[in-house]
Design a protein around this motif. Structure first.
Motif, PDB file in Angstrom:
ATOM      1  N   ALA A 112      53.538  50.547  47.310  1.00 41.02           N
ATOM      2  CA  ALA A 112      54.432  50.616  46.143  1.00 41.02           C
ATOM      3  C   ALA A 112      55.236  51.905  46.195  1.00 41.02           C
ATOM      4  O   ALA A 112      54.719  52.951  46.607  1.00 41.02           O
ATOM      5  N   LEU A 113      56.478  51.838  45.772  1.00 37.48           N
ATOM      6  CA  LEU A 113      57.294  53.049  45.684  1.00 37.48           C
ATOM      7  C   LEU A 113      56.729  53.934  44.580  1.00 37.48           C
ATOM      8  O   LEU A 113      56.290  53.428  43.529  1.00 37.48           O
ATOM      9  N   ILE A 114      56.755  55.241  44.802  1.00 36.35           N
ATOM     10  CA  ILE A 114      56.259  56.160  43.770  1.00 36.35           C
ATOM     11  C   ILE A 114      57.139  56.015  42.534  1.00 36.35           C
ATOM     12  O   ILE A 114      58.369  55.957  42.644  1.00 36.35           O
ATOM     13  N   GLY A 115      56.512  55.896  41.393  1.00 37.89           N
ATOM     14  CA  GLY A 115      57.249  55.706  40.150  1.00 37.89           C
ATOM     15  C   GLY A 115      57.261  54.261  39.676  1.00 37.89           C
ATOM     16  O   GLY A 115      57.735  53.972  38.575  1.00 37.89           O
ATOM     17  N   THR A 116      56.737  53.341  40.489  1.00 44.95           N
ATOM     18  CA  THR A 116      56.675  51.937  40.066  1.00 44.95           C
ATOM     19  C   THR A 116      55.663  51.804  38.925  1.00 44.95           C
ATOM     20  O   THR A 116      54.535  52.307  39.037  1.00 44.95           O
ATOM     21  N   PRO A 117      56.018  51.136  37.829  1.00 41.21           N
ATOM     22  CA  PRO A 117      55.024  50.977  36.751  1.00 41.21           C
ATOM     23  C   PRO A 117      53.814  50.165  37.231  1.00 41.21           C
ATOM     24  O   PRO A 117      53.974  49.184  37.973  1.00 41.21           O
ATOM     25  N   ILE A 118      52.643  50.570  36.800  1.00 38.30           N
ATOM     26  CA  ILE A 118      51.409  49.908  37.233  1.00 38.30           C
ATOM     27  C   ILE A 118      51.420  48.428  36.859  1.00 38.30           C
ATOM     28  O   ILE A 118      50.936  47.588  37.608  1.00 38.30           O
ATOM     29  N   LYS A 119      52.025  48.105  35.734  1.00 41.36           N
ATOM     30  CA  LYS A 119      52.082  46.685  35.325  1.00 41.36           C
ATOM     31  C   LYS A 119      52.750  45.849  36.408  1.00 41.36           C
ATOM     32  O   LYS A 119      52.321  44.734  36.699  1.00 41.36           O
ATOM     33  N   GLU A 120      53.807  46.407  37.024  1.00 38.99           N
ATOM     34  CA  GLU A 120      54.499  45.644  38.068  1.00 38.99           C
ATOM     35  C   GLU A 120      53.642  45.499  39.326  1.00 38.99           C
ATOM     36  O   GLU A 120      53.718  44.494  40.032  1.00 38.99           O
ATOM     37  N   VAL A 121      52.822  46.500  39.592  1.00 36.95           N
ATOM     38  CA  VAL A 121      51.921  46.418  40.750  1.00 36.95           C
ATOM     39  C   VAL A 121      50.883  45.316  40.497  1.00 36.95           C
ATOM     40  O   VAL A 121      50.585  44.501  41.375  1.00 36.95           O
ATOM     41  N   VAL A 122      50.361  45.297  39.278  1.00 35.03           N
ATOM     42  CA  VAL A 122      49.371  44.272  38.918  1.00 35.03           C
ATOM     43  C   VAL A 122      50.023  42.882  38.977  1.00 35.03           C
ATOM     44  O   VAL A 122      49.455  41.930  39.530  1.00 35.03           O
ATOM     45  N   ASP A 123      51.233  42.762  38.452  1.00 34.56           N
ATOM     46  CA  ASP A 123      51.943  41.470  38.480  1.00 34.56           C
ATOM     47  C   ASP A 123      52.155  40.998  39.919  1.00 34.56           C
ATOM     48  O   ASP A 123      52.047  39.812  40.229  1.00 34.56           O
ATOM     49  N   PHE A 124      52.452  41.940  40.824  1.00 35.15           N
ATOM     50  CA  PHE A 124      52.653  41.595  42.235  1.00 35.15           C
ATOM     51  C   PHE A 124      51.369  40.993  42.826  1.00 35.15           C
ATOM     52  O   PHE A 124      51.414  40.184  43.751  1.00 35.15           O
ATOM     53  N   CYS A 125      50.229  41.404  42.267  1.00 36.06           N
ATOM     54  CA  CYS A 125      48.933  40.900  42.738  1.00 36.06           C
ATOM     55  C   CYS A 125      48.486  39.685  41.915  1.00 36.06           C
ATOM     56  O   CYS A 125      47.286  39.427  41.770  1.00 36.06           O
ATOM     57  N   GLY A 126      49.416  38.986  41.332  1.00 35.77           N
ATOM     58  CA  GLY A 126      49.102  37.750  40.599  1.00 35.77           C
ATOM     59  C   GLY A 126      48.747  37.973  39.147  1.00 35.77           C
ATOM     60  O   GLY A 126      48.335  37.029  38.451  1.00 35.77           O
ATOM     61  N   GLY A 127      48.835  39.222  38.683  1.00 34.90           N
ATOM     62  CA  GLY A 127      48.518  39.517  37.277  1.00 34.90           C
ATOM     63  C   GLY A 127      47.014  39.513  37.043  1.00 34.90           C
ATOM     64  O   GLY A 127      46.209  39.605  37.972  1.00 34.90           O
ATOM     65  N   TYR A 128      46.647  39.392  35.768  1.00 36.16           N
ATOM     66  CA  TYR A 128      45.227  39.391  35.412  1.00 36.16           C
ATOM     67  C   TYR A 128      44.699  37.953  35.383  1.00 36.16           C
ATOM     68  O   TYR A 128      45.314  37.067  34.806  1.00 36.16           O
ATOM     69  N   SER A 129      43.550  37.754  36.004  1.00 32.50           N
ATOM     70  CA  SER A 129      42.916  36.434  35.944  1.00 32.50           C
ATOM     71  C   SER A 129      41.962  36.376  34.755  1.00 32.50           C
ATOM     72  O   SER A 129      41.578  35.300  34.304  1.00 32.50           O
ATOM     73  N   LYS A 130      41.535  37.547  34.287  1.00 35.43           N
ATOM     74  CA  LYS A 130      40.666  37.647  33.108  1.00 35.43           C
ATOM     75  C   LYS A 130      41.158  38.812  32.266  1.00 35.43           C
ATOM     76  O   LYS A 130      41.878  39.675  32.771  1.00 35.43           O
ATOM     77  N   GLU A 131      40.697  38.854  31.041  1.00 33.51           N
ATOM     78  CA  GLU A 131      41.057  39.969  30.153  1.00 33.51           C
ATOM     79  C   GLU A 131      40.528  41.278  30.758  1.00 33.51           C
ATOM     80  O   GLU A 131      39.326  41.413  30.990  1.00 33.51           O
ATOM     81  N   PRO A 132      41.408  42.253  31.049  1.00 28.98           N
ATOM     82  CA  PRO A 132      40.882  43.523  31.584  1.00 28.98           C
ATOM     83  C   PRO A 132      40.214  44.340  30.483  1.00 28.98           C
ATOM     84  O   PRO A 132      40.772  44.473  29.395  1.00 28.98           O
ATOM     85  N   ARG A 133      39.018  44.849  30.775  1.00 29.15           N
ATOM     86  CA  ARG A 133      38.320  45.694  29.802  1.00 29.15           C
ATOM     87  C   ARG A 133      38.500  47.176  30.102  1.00 29.15           C
ATOM     88  O   ARG A 133      38.357  48.032  29.244  1.00 29.15           O
ATOM     89  N   LYS A 134      38.803  47.463  31.392  1.00 33.94           N
ATOM     90  CA  LYS A 134      39.000  48.871  31.756  1.00 33.94           C
ATOM     91  C   LYS A 134      39.975  48.933  32.916  1.00 33.94           C
ATOM     92  O   LYS A 134      39.818  48.201  33.898  1.00 33.94           O
ATOM     93  N   LEU A 135      40.995  49.782  32.768  1.00 34.61           N
ATOM     94  CA  LEU A 135      41.992  49.960  33.821  1.00 34.61           C
ATOM     95  C   LEU A 135      41.844  51.381  34.353  1.00 34.61           C
ATOM     96  O   LEU A 135      41.885  52.341  33.585  1.00 34.61           O
ATOM     97  N   LEU A 136      41.666  51.485  35.670  1.00 38.24           N
ATOM     98  CA  LEU A 136      41.433  52.804  36.266  1.00 38.24           C
ATOM     99  C   LEU A 136      42.488  53.130  37.295  1.00 38.24           C
ATOM    100  O   LEU A 136      42.917  52.256  38.054  1.00 38.24           O
ATOM    101  N   MET A 137      42.871  54.400  37.344  1.00 42.26           N
ATOM    102  CA  MET A 137      43.687  54.905  38.437  1.00 42.26           C
ATOM    103  C   MET A 137      42.718  55.682  39.319  1.00 42.26           C
ATOM    104  O   MET A 137      42.169  56.689  38.903  1.00 42.26           O
ATOM    105  N   GLY A 138      42.459  55.156  40.526  1.00 38.17           N
ATOM    106  CA  GLY A 138      41.441  55.761  41.392  1.00 38.17           C
ATOM    107  C   GLY A 138      40.179  54.915  41.370  1.00 38.17           C
ATOM    108  O   GLY A 138      40.158  53.808  40.809  1.00 38.17           O
ATOM    109  N   GLY A 139      39.110  55.449  41.971  1.00 33.94           N
ATOM    110  CA  GLY A 139      37.870  54.675  42.097  1.00 33.94           C
ATOM    111  C   GLY A 139      37.009  54.705  40.852  1.00 33.94           C
ATOM    112  O   GLY A 139      37.280  55.454  39.908  1.00 33.94           O
TER     113      GLY A 139
END
Ligand code: SF4
Ligand code: SF4
Length: 445
Positions: free
Chosen positions: A300-327
C-alpha cells in the motif's frame, strides 16, 4: 536446564502465520492519501507544502532539523488539498498532508540514483531515502548507521526474526526481494567498514532461511543464523544476545557492544534507493485476523486509509471487535479505520469476537509467571506494586526503564493484570519524577 535459563525467557505464542505464502498484492493508487508528519521516533516533521501545491512522487513534503528525524516524501502525484490534524493512536496530535491523487504517479525530478562514494555520502543517502526502522520502531536509519563509536562496530545484525504472531511482511521481503536484502547488506558493510553480518531468522521460516543461505553463499563475512521461534526473538537486545552472545549493558547502545541491528525490509528498501533514488513511499503490510474476508499481504502507498486496505482484502467477513496496527503483542489498537498507513506499519489485524478475550483483571496470585517470561529479567509484579504505591524509588530499583514493552508478562499472567500499560505509565511518571528531583537538587545548589 534451569527454569531461569535465558533460553526459556519470552513466550511461546501461537505463530498464526496464515499469510506466509500470500505473494504481495499491489494496491491501486487511492483517490486521496493522508501523509502523517509523525512517522519516526523523534519530533514530527514540519510541513513543506501548502494547499493548492502540485506534488510528485518522491518529493519531500515534510522535514525537520531535529536530531531524531527523517524526511517524509509524497507517495503520489497530485494536488495538496489540505493540512489536517489527526489524533495518533497514542493520543498525540500530528499534522497530516492531504493529497488528491492524479493517478499518474509522475516522479519528482529529485528521484534519481544517489551518488555514493564514501561513508559521508552513504549516510546522506540513507537520510534522503527517508528510511526508518520498518519493523515497527521507526528509529531513523541514518542515526542508527552513525553511532559515535562506529570504529568499534564489527557486526551488522539483520533482523529477519519476525517473531510477532500473524505478521509475514518481512518474510515476503525475504522471498520476493532477497537479492535487494543482500545488496543492501553489502552496501552497509562496505561504507561503514563492518566485516561481519549475521542474518537472524526464526526457525519457523525454513524456506526463508534456505533462501537467504543460498543468496549469502560466497559473500564474505555474511552468514544466516536460525533462531528458536520464541517471542520476542526480534527485540533488539534479545537478538544481539542470541546471535553474538553479547549483552547490552543498562544505559548502553548496541554499538557499545560492537553491533548495529537493522530490520530486513529496511535493508531491502535501502538497496532500492541506492539503485534508483526512489525513497520510501510504499509498504508491504500483512492484513489478517478473523474479521478479514481475505487475509493477505498487500503493498500500500504510505498515506492510504486503512479502510481502503481492508476493502482491498474483501472487507470484513465478521464484525471486527479489535483493529490493530502491528502485531497482537506490541501493536497499537486503533479507534478509527480512516487512520493512514505509516512507514513503520507492518500489519493491520482485525480480530472478531471469538479472538478478543474478556479482560477482567483479578488479584495477583504471586505465581511468578510474569517474572519467568520477561526477556529483560525484570520483576513485572514488583514494578506494578511500586507503580500502585507511587514508589518512584522502587520503580528505579526494579529498573522499569529497561522494560521493552514486549507484552510477555501480560500474555502469561493468569490474573490478566494490565502489566504493559502499567509499565508504560510507570516509565513516563518516573521520567517526570526524576526531572522534578533534578530540578529540586539544582534549586538547592
Ligand atoms: S516487564 Fe516489560 S520487558 Fe518484561 S515481559 Fe513485561 S513488557 Fe516485556
Ligand atoms: S503473572 Fe500475574 S498473577 Fe502471576 S505473579 Fe505476575 S502479575 Fe501476579
Amino acid at each position: 536446564m534451569s527454569i531461569f535459563d535465558k533460553r526459556l525467557k519470552g513466550v511461546r505464542a501461537p505463530h498464526c502465520k496464515n499469510t506466509m505464502d500470500s505473494a504481495t498484492q499491489k494496491m491501486p493508487v487511492p483517490d486521496k492519501v493522508y501523509i502523517c508528519m509523525s512517522q519516526h521516533m523523534g519530533p514530527p516533521c514540519d510541513v513543506l507544502v501548502k494547499p493548492g501545491d502540485e506534488v510528485k512522487v518522491g518529493q519531500v513534503i515534510g522535514d525537520s532539523g531535529a536530531f531524531l528525524s527523517s524526511p517524509i516524501h509524497s507517495s503520489v502525484s497530485g494536488k495538496v488539498t489540505g493540512i489536517d490534524q489527526i489524533i495518533m493512536p497514542n493520543g498525540t496530535r500530528s499534522k497530516t498532508v492531504v493529497i488528491e491523487t492524479d493517478k499518474e504517479q509522475t516522479y519528482h525530478e529529485s528521484v534519481k540514483k544517489p551518488e555514493v562514494t564514501d561513508r559521508e555520502s552513504f549516510l546522506k543517502a540513507v537520510r534522503g531515502a527517508g528510511l526508518v526502522g520498518l519493523g515497527g520502531a521507526g528509529f531513523p536509519s541514518h542515526i542508527k548507521f552513525n553511532p559515535k563509536n562506529l570504529d568499534e562496530v564489527d557486526t551488522l545484525i539483520i533482523n529477519g526474526a519476525e517473531c510477532e504472531p500473524y505478521i509475514t511482511s518481512d518474510y515476503r521481503t525475504i522471498m520476493e526481494r532477497g537479492e535487494d536484502v543482500m545488496t543492501g547488506i553489502q552496501a552497509v558493510m562496505k561504507y561503514l567498514n563492518i566485516p561481519t553480518c549475521i542474518i537472524g531468522i526464526e526457525d519457523n521460516k525454513p524456506k526463508g532461511i534456505a533462501r537467504m543461505q543460498e543468496l549469502a553463499k560466497g559473500v564474505p563475512g555474511v552468514r544466516v543464523q536460525s533462531l528458536v521461534a520464541r517471542y520476542p526473538q526480534g527485540a533488539e537486545k534479545v537478538l544481539i544476545f542470541e546471535t553474538t552472545g553479547r549483552i547490552v549493558p543498562e544505559g548502553k547502545l548496541p554499538a557499545d557492544v560492537g553491533c548495529i541491528v537493522n530490520n530486513i525490509t529496511t535493508i531491502a528498501q535501502l538497496a532500492r534507493f541506492l539503485k534508483d533514488g526512489l525513497p520510501l513511499i510504499a509498504k508491504c503490510v500483512t492484513v489478517d485476523g478473523g474479521a478479514i474476508a481475505k487475509p493477505q499481504n498487500v503493498q500500500a502507498l504510505i498515506g492510504t486509509p486503512i479502510k481502503e486496505v481492508v476493502d482491498f482484502c474483501g472487507g470484513y467477513s465478521k464484525e471486527p471487535r479489535k483493529l490493530l496496527m502491528g502485531g497482537p503483542m506490541m501493536g497499537t489498537a486503533l479507534y478509527d479505520e480512516t487512520y493512514p498507513i505509516l512507514k513503520n506499519n507492518n500489519a493491520i489485524l482485525a480480530f472478531d469476537e471469538s479472538q478478543v478475550e474478556g479482560y477482567a483483571e483479578t488479584a495477583c496470585i504471586r505465581c511468578g509467571r510474569c517474572v519467568r517470561s520477561c526477556p529483560m529479567n525484570l520483576m513485572p509484579l514488583r514494578i506494578e506494586d511500586a507503580f500502585i504505591k507511587d514508589d518512584y524509588q522502587g520503580l528505579q530499583d526494579y529498573k522499569v526503564n529497561l522494560c521493552i514493552e514486549c507484552g510477555c508478562c501480560a500474555y502469561s499472567c493468569p490474573a490478566k493484570r494490565h502489566l504493559v500499560q502499567t509499565h508504560r505509565l510507570a516509565k513516563a511518571r518516573l521520567r517526570r519524577w526524576t526531572q522534578e528531583q533534578t530540578a529540586k537538587e539544582g534549586g538547592k545548589g
